[in-house]
Design an enzyme around this catalytic site. Structure first.
Site, short mmCIF file in Angstrom:
data_model
loop_
_atom_site.label_atom_id
_atom_site.label_comp_id
_atom_site.label_asym_id
_atom_site.label_seq_id
_atom_site.Cartn_x
_atom_site.Cartn_y
_atom_site.Cartn_z
N GLU A 1 -5.13 -7.20 15.03
CA GLU A 1 -4.67 -5.94 14.70
C GLU A 1 -5.81 -5.02 14.76
O GLU A 1 -5.33 -3.72 15.06
CB GLU A 1 -4.07 -5.88 13.18
CG GLU A 1 -2.97 -4.88 12.89
CD GLU A 1 -2.35 -5.06 11.68
OE1 GLU A 1 -1.65 -6.06 11.51
OE2 GLU A 1 -2.50 -4.38 10.22
N GLU B 1 10.65 -4.61 4.35
CA GLU B 1 10.84 -6.18 4.05
C GLU B 1 10.57 -6.44 2.73
O GLU B 1 11.12 -6.82 1.84
CB GLU B 1 9.75 -6.98 4.80
CG GLU B 1 10.13 -7.23 6.28
CD GLU B 1 9.17 -6.01 7.35
OE1 GLU B 1 9.09 -4.89 6.67
OE2 GLU B 1 9.14 -6.32 8.35
N LYS C 1 0.78 -1.18 -0.20
CA LYS C 1 -0.08 0.00 -0.06
C LYS C 1 0.87 1.26 0.15
O LYS C 1 0.64 2.15 -0.84
CB LYS C 1 -1.04 0.10 1.23
CG LYS C 1 -1.70 1.27 1.12
CD LYS C 1 -2.80 0.93 2.40
CE LYS C 1 -3.58 2.22 2.74
NZ LYS C 1 -4.72 1.94 3.94
N HIS D 1 -4.65 -34.01 17.00
CA HIS D 1 -3.63 -34.75 17.68
C HIS D 1 -2.58 -33.94 18.45
O HIS D 1 -1.51 -34.37 18.54
CB HIS D 1 -3.10 -35.66 16.55
CG HIS D 1 -4.33 -36.52 16.05
ND1 HIS D 1 -4.34 -37.75 16.24
CD2 HIS D 1 -5.38 -36.21 15.07
CE1 HIS D 1 -5.28 -38.36 15.90
NE2 HIS D 1 -5.82 -37.20 15.03
N LYS E 1 7.54 -0.84 12.16
CA LYS E 1 8.20 -0.52 11.17
C LYS E 1 9.39 0.12 11.27
O LYS E 1 10.29 0.21 10.50
CB LYS E 1 7.05 0.09 10.16
CG LYS E 1 6.24 -0.75 9.58
CD LYS E 1 5.35 -0.31 8.43
CE LYS E 1 4.30 -1.29 7.83
NZ LYS E 1 3.49 -0.75 6.78
N GLY F 1 -4.96 -2.23 5.19
CA GLY F 1 -4.28 -3.29 4.53
C GLY F 1 -4.84 -4.71 4.99
O GLY F 1 -5.18 -5.42 3.94
N ARG F 2 -5.33 -4.86 6.23
CA ARG F 2 -5.87 -6.19 6.46
C ARG F 2 -7.47 -6.15 5.94
O ARG F 2 -7.81 -7.48 6.19
CB ARG F 2 -5.97 -6.33 7.92
CG ARG F 2 -6.54 -5.23 8.79
CD ARG F 2 -6.27 -5.38 10.36
NE ARG F 2 -6.62 -4.17 10.98
CZ ARG F 2 -6.08 -3.01 11.09
NH1 ARG F 2 -5.12 -2.68 10.43
NH2 ARG F 2 -6.42 -1.95 11.89
C1 G6Q Z 1 -2.58 -3.99 7.79
C2 G6Q Z 1 -1.25 -3.53 8.44
C3 G6Q Z 1 -0.20 -3.98 7.91
C4 G6Q Z 1 0.25 -3.62 6.55
C5 G6Q Z 1 1.73 -4.10 6.28
C6 G6Q Z 1 2.07 -4.00 4.69
O1 G6Q Z 1 -3.78 -3.69 8.20
O2 G6Q Z 1 -1.30 -2.02 8.00
O3 G6Q Z 1 -0.27 -5.36 8.09
O4 G6Q Z 1 -0.74 -4.36 5.41
O5 G6Q Z 1 2.57 -3.56 7.18
O6 G6Q Z 1 2.17 -2.41 4.59
P1 G6Q Z 1 2.18 -2.10 3.11
O7 G6Q Z 1 1.21 -2.58 2.18
O8 G6Q Z 1 2.41 -0.72 2.98
O9 G6Q Z 1 3.73 -2.56 2.73
#
Ligand code: G6Q
Length: 550
Positions: free
Chosen positions: A355, A214, A208, A386, A514, A269-270
């Site tokens: 989250e 990462e 996003k 199990h 982050k 994001g989620r």
């Molecule tokens: C989701 C969070 C988090 C995010 C990641 C990746 O709701 O904000 O999980 O999606 O940190 O972020 P980017 O899409 O900006 O790389």
């Protein structure tokens, strides 16, 4: 958001009294007293069936929980979300993932503009692109069709499409293999690259912000790996596309605007599976399948918006969760999908719920007086049986379980599915019923054990039962039913956030994470380690530096 904490409502006081009076009640007695209990506490919506009768509830509990929801202004807040109000107050954003699954032409206003056309314009571009990849029209730099899709993203830019590609793998394109790389740990990407043919691989860089460390590191490594084998920069555009809200950063990375699929800041994001973040899924299952996923989620949205709270699946699922969390004090919730293809669903819900609702203050910034999100965890059945189910049956903590199953399998192997469902239903029955001393003794006597052996074994063979669970069933794990299932949990999360009075749509803990590693990263990579941390952290840094230099 509610002006007062839920603990200050009249309904909470009534629930507290009701809890004191009913907490010792046994579900096995409630079932015996009311033959229509399962019918009373179950409902269907958007292709899903929810049975919540195996909870420590009666009609009065549900009546009071609904009163709590109303006192916390759930209906008004739900309407505010759908109307595009900026309910994510700490980021000043609207929360409109539901608009992403609305049919073409269904107006959704945001700041006086209709966003439906923008959403469908991106879906049309994804449609065209996915058709070209799937039909073998889009060719890699040596003229061969794409065989492997590598999504590089993390968190919300990884978990949704990864979970859904696995869940719908029976619907996948036979030539295309989706892969998901998220971890900064080079063991993730490093293990995948040697297995790929660079000439037939498409990288989807999903972020996003397009700044997440990462993802950027993995994207740069993938780019360098590709250029090593195909040094002409021009070839990149046949193998790298981006999904992002940050056009400038995408362009600086070297991805052309025509290879970028945008989304918007009002998609968390989620909650972004339904946006262009779902591109790997559309590539795998096709536009039609993706459209069905959206339609299933939309059907659940309509249900959430329109059904009275008394027959509202997300509201009831959420309120039973509140009852378990805030009255019985159950600190965790186990997610148990009896479907191998839902193996990433517990991890997906872990992010969605923890989250969203793992917060310490209310929307007004006041410290919370009550517990919020339980710990979400789990694994597929029957595997969990199990392993950790022992603790679910006889452990000292009560852990509610959500069982999820499809009535029909997507494989043709005889016998397996009946055995799977039998296990699923037997577990929830056993958790609820337990086995009392009399029943356990009878069993041991039937095994012809001595009286002494029976008395020694008896305490170990007793199951106290009365352990709560929900069961969610669907006909089959189709794109539409998966869409409805995910939307059910999204709205459940929203409802619980409303009761707890938190902002379910920000994630300051993630943002904190982050930036945390930056300084130590510089110290690990730099010439000399600073001594400015505590002695433990200084020691760890020194050890890592010594390992590099040896
Ligand atoms: C989701 C969070 C988090 C995010 C990641 C990746 O709701 O904000 O999980 O999606 O940190 O972020 P980017 O899409 O900006 O790389």
């Amino acid at each position: 958001m509610p002006a007062m904490p839920f603990t200050a409502t009249a309904a909470h006081l009534a629930l507290t009294n009701h809890f004191a009076a009913s907490r010792r009640g046994q579900m096995r007695d409630l079932f015996a007293q009311n033959p229509a209990r399962a019918q009373e506490f179950s409902l269907e919506a958007a292709g899903l069936f929810l049975d919540y009768s195996k909870n420590r509830i009666d009609s009065e509990t549900v009546r009071l929980l609904l009163a709590l929801a109303r006192e916390c202004r759930l209906e008004q807040q739900r309407d505010a979300m759908f109307a595009g109000e900026r309910i994510n107050t700490t980021e000043g954003r609207a929360v409109l993932h539901t608009a992403l699954r609305a049919p073409r032409g269904q107006c959704q206003e945001l700041d006086g503009c209709d966003i439906n056309a923008d959403i469908h314009a991106v879906l049309d571009r994804m449609h065209d692109f996915s058709n070209r990849i799937r039909d073998g029209i889009w060719l890699g730099c040596t003229g061969q069709p794409i065989t492997d899709i590598v999504n590089i993203g993390i968190g919300g830019s990884d978990l949704g499409p990864k979970m859904a590609c696995q869940a719908l793998r029976a619907h996948g394109h036979p030539r295309l293999t989706p892969h998901f790389v998220s971890n900064a740990d080079g063991h993730d990407l490093g293990a995948l690259l040697p297995r790929l043919n660079s000439a037939t691989t498409l990288f989807v860089i999903a972020s996003k912000t397009f700044t997440t460390a990462e993802t950027m590191m993995n994207a740069q490594t993938a780019r360098a790996w590709f250029l090593q084998q195909h040094p002409h920069l021009d070839e990149l555009k046949k193998h790298f596309v981006a999904v992002s809200t940050n056009a400038e950063a995408v362009q600086s990375f070297g991805i052309a605007p025509e290879n970028m699929f945008p989304f918007w800041d009002w998609v968390g994001g989620r909650y972004s599976l339904w946006s262009a973040i779902g591109l790997p899924l559309m590539l795998a299952i096709g536009f039609e399948g993706f459209t069905q996923l959206l339609a299933g989620a939309h059907a659940l949205d309509q249900h959430f918006r329109e059904a009275p709270l008394e027959r509202n699946m997300p509201a009831l699922l959420a309120l039973v969760g509140i009852w378990n969390r805030n009255y019985f004090n159950d600190a965790s919730l186990s997610i148990s999908p009896y479907h191998q293809d839902l193996k990433y669903f517990p991890a997906y819900l872990q992010q969605l719920e923890m989250e969203s609702n793992g917060k310490q203050v209310t929307c007004d910034g006041m410290p919370l007086e009550a517990a919020t999100c339980p710990i979400i965890w789990g694994d597929v059945g029957t595997n969990g049986q199990h392993a950790y189910f022992q603790l679910l049956h006889q452990g000292t903590d009560i852990i509610p379980v959500d069982f999820i199953a499809a009535l029909k399998p997507s494989h043709g192997l005889p016998g397996h599915h009946t055995a799977l469902l039998a296990n699923c239903f037997a577990q929830s029955e056993a958790l609820m019923l337990g086995k009392n001393a009399e029943e356990a003794r009878r069993e041991l006597q039937a095994e012809s054990k001595s009286a002494q052996a029976i008395e020694a074994l008896l305490p170990h063979k007793i199951f106290h039962g009365n352990r709560p669970s929900n069961t969610i069933l669907m006909d089959e794990l189709s794109p539409a039913n998966l869409g409805a299932l995910v939307a059910l949990y999204e709205h459940k999360t929203f409802v619980q956030g409303v009761i707890w009075g938190v902002n379910s749509f920000d994630q300051w803990g993630v943002e904190f994470g982050k930036v945390l590693a930056r300084q130590i990263h510089a110290e690990l990579a730099g010439a000399s380690a600073s001594k400015q941390h505590d002695s433990s952290t200084n020691g760890l840094i020194a050890r890592a530096r010594a390992a590099y230099s040896s």
